[in-house]
Every structure is written in structure tokens, then in C-alpha cells.
Design a protein around this motif. Structure first.
Motif, PDB file in Angstrom:
ATOM      1  N   THR A 188       2.610   6.234  -7.161  1.00  0.00           N
ATOM      2  CA  THR A 188       1.901   7.202  -7.978  1.00  0.00           C
ATOM      3  C   THR A 188       2.427   8.594  -7.855  1.00  0.00           C
ATOM      4  OG1 THR A 188       0.019   5.577  -7.438  1.00  0.00           O
ATOM      5  CG2 THR A 188      -0.593   7.914  -8.183  1.00  0.00           C
ATOM      6  N   ILE A 189       2.639   9.120  -6.674  1.00  0.00           N
ATOM      7  CA  ILE A 189       3.100  10.514  -6.414  1.00  0.00           C
ATOM      8  C   ILE A 189       4.556  10.441  -7.127  1.00  0.00           C
ATOM      9  CG2 ILE A 189       4.023  11.989  -4.693  1.00  0.00           C
ATOM     10  CD1 ILE A 189       2.054  10.840  -2.631  1.00  0.00           C
ATOM     11  N   ARG A 247       0.856  -1.157  -0.028  1.00  0.00           N
ATOM     12  CA  ARG A 247      -0.040  -0.005   0.055  1.00  0.00           C
ATOM     13  C   ARG A 247       0.942   1.274  -0.016  1.00  0.00           C
ATOM     14  NH1 ARG A 247      -4.664  -1.393   4.314  1.00  0.00           N
ATOM     15  NH2 ARG A 247      -3.055  -2.843   4.916  1.00  0.00           N
ATOM     16  N   PRO A 248       2.004   1.464   0.903  1.00  0.00           N
ATOM     17  CA  PRO A 248       2.712   2.651   0.766  1.00  0.00           C
ATOM     18  C   PRO A 248       3.416   2.674  -0.684  1.00  0.00           C
ATOM     19  CG  PRO A 248       3.153   1.268   2.911  1.00  0.00           C
ATOM     20  CD  PRO A 248       2.209   0.590   2.100  1.00  0.00           C
ATOM     21  N   LEU A 282       2.316   1.610  -3.543  1.00  0.00           N
ATOM     22  CA  LEU A 282       1.300   2.236  -4.531  1.00  0.00           C
ATOM     23  C   LEU A 282       1.429   3.613  -4.209  1.00  0.00           C
ATOM     24  CD1 LEU A 282      -1.237  -0.982  -4.648  1.00  0.00           C
ATOM     25  CD2 LEU A 282       0.271   0.020  -6.576  1.00  0.00           C
ATOM     26  N   ALA A 283       1.007   4.085  -3.057  1.00  0.00           N
ATOM     27  CA  ALA A 283       0.737   5.573  -3.115  1.00  0.00           C
ATOM     28  C   ALA A 283       2.005   6.167  -3.382  1.00  0.00           C
ATOM     29  CB  ALA A 283       0.499   5.834  -1.678  1.00  0.00           C
ATOM     30  N   LEU A 284       3.107   6.058  -2.789  1.00  0.00           N
ATOM     31  CA  LEU A 284       4.513   6.821  -3.213  1.00  0.00           C
ATOM     32  C   LEU A 284       4.914   6.477  -4.667  1.00  0.00           C
ATOM     33  CD1 LEU A 284       6.427   5.925   0.209  1.00  0.00           C
ATOM     34  CD2 LEU A 284       5.313   8.156  -0.566  1.00  0.00           C
TER      35      LEU A 284
END
Length: 174
Positions: free
Chosen positions: A81-82, A74-75, A77-79
């Protein structure tokens, strides 16, 4: 002595009458002190339950490593994308070239990727819910506040009852 005894006897009767009036009045207005005691008991039970949820048995190094690895997607994927937004700003030609490459990926492969990611996170969520349900001792939904006592299901209020459904269920019970 007779007069004092009569007074004490009268005060006992007055006390009994007062207690009876208090019991009758609780029918119309709940006892605020009793309500506060019950609220406090429920609050302490909730705190105890939360405390039990965070108590875990010690695990070995391998379990700790796997827990750490399981927390990465999850982190990432989030990082990631950023990071794609930053990459688009820093190197627009290279970013557009990579995005053109992604546009060539066939549609069924995107569906497969979506299914894999969905099942991964869905399986983790189900695992957590099943573990919590097993810990609470119930197979159904997890109660918000558990006092440790078994709760009997009461029938729904009369206004919510369906006569046709009740008749059908009574016929199936035979």
C-alpha cells in the motif's frame, strides 16, 4: 517464681486478646501484608504463565519455512500500500492507467477478494485463540492470570440477579 509465672500467663492472655482483635479488625480493614503477599503471588503466577506461552517445542525446517511464509501477507499488504503511494508520485500516468484497469474489475470479484482476505486472517486468529485455550486447559475464555487452580464460578451479587430469570432457570432444571 509465682510472680513471674503470673506475668508470663498474663502476657499469653494479652497476646491471645491481641490476635483476636487483629482478626476482628481484618473484617473492617484488610490486612495490608496479606494483600501484598497475594499480589506478589498473582504477579509471579502471571510471569510464569507468560514464560510458558513463549516456550515452544523445536520445529523442523519445513515448519519454520511455513511459519515464515504465513507471516508474509500482512507486511506485504502494508508495504504494498505504501508502495502504491510512491508509485503514484513517481509515475502518475502509469499509476492512473493501472487504477483504471482496477476500476473495470466487477463488484462480485472485489467481494470475493475481501472474503478470502478476511477468512485468511480470521482463520489465523481463531487458530491462535484455540491453541491458547487448549494450552490453558479450559474451553472458555482465556484467563488473564492463571494460578493453576480451578476457579469456581460464584453467583453474581444479589443486586445483579434477575428474579424472573432465576425462576425460569429453576423451572428448566427440573
Amino acid at each position: 517464681m509465682g510472680m513471674i509465672a503470673r506475668m508470663l500467663g498474663a502476657s499469653r492472655a494479652a497476646g491471645q486478646i491481641g490476635a483476636a482483635v487483629a482478626q476482628v479488625s481484618e473484617v473492617f480493614r484488610p490486612n495490608a501484608t496479606r494483600r501484598m503477599a497475594l499480589d506478589n503471588k498473582a504477579y509471579l503466577a502471571a510471569l510464569d504463565q507468560y514464560g510458558q506461552e513463549y516456550r515452544q517445542a523445536t520445529s523442523g525446517r519445513f515448519d519454520q519455512l511455513m511459519n515464515g511464509v504465513n507471516r508474509l501477507p500482512r507486511p506485504a499488504l502494508a508495504l504494498g500500500t505504501i508502495g502504491l503511494f510512491v508509485y503514484a508520485m513517481v509515475a502518475p500516468q502509469s499509476f492512473s492507467l493501472r487504477m483504471q484497469g482496477l476500476a473495470l474489475v466487477p463488484q462480485p470479484l472485489w467481494w470475493l477478494l475481501g472474503a478470502i482476505v478476511s477468512f485468511y486472517f480470521g482463520a489465523r486468529e481463531m487458530s491462535y485463540r484455540r491453541a491458547a485455550a487448549g494450552a490453558s486447559g479450559a474451553g472458555g475464555p482465556i484467563p488473564l492470570i492463571s494460578t493453576g487452580a480451578r476457579v469456581q464460578k460464584s453467583p453474581p451479587p444479589a443486586r445483579d440477579r434477575n428474579a424472573a430469570l432465576d425462576e425460569w432457570q429453576a423451572g428448566n432444571d427440573r
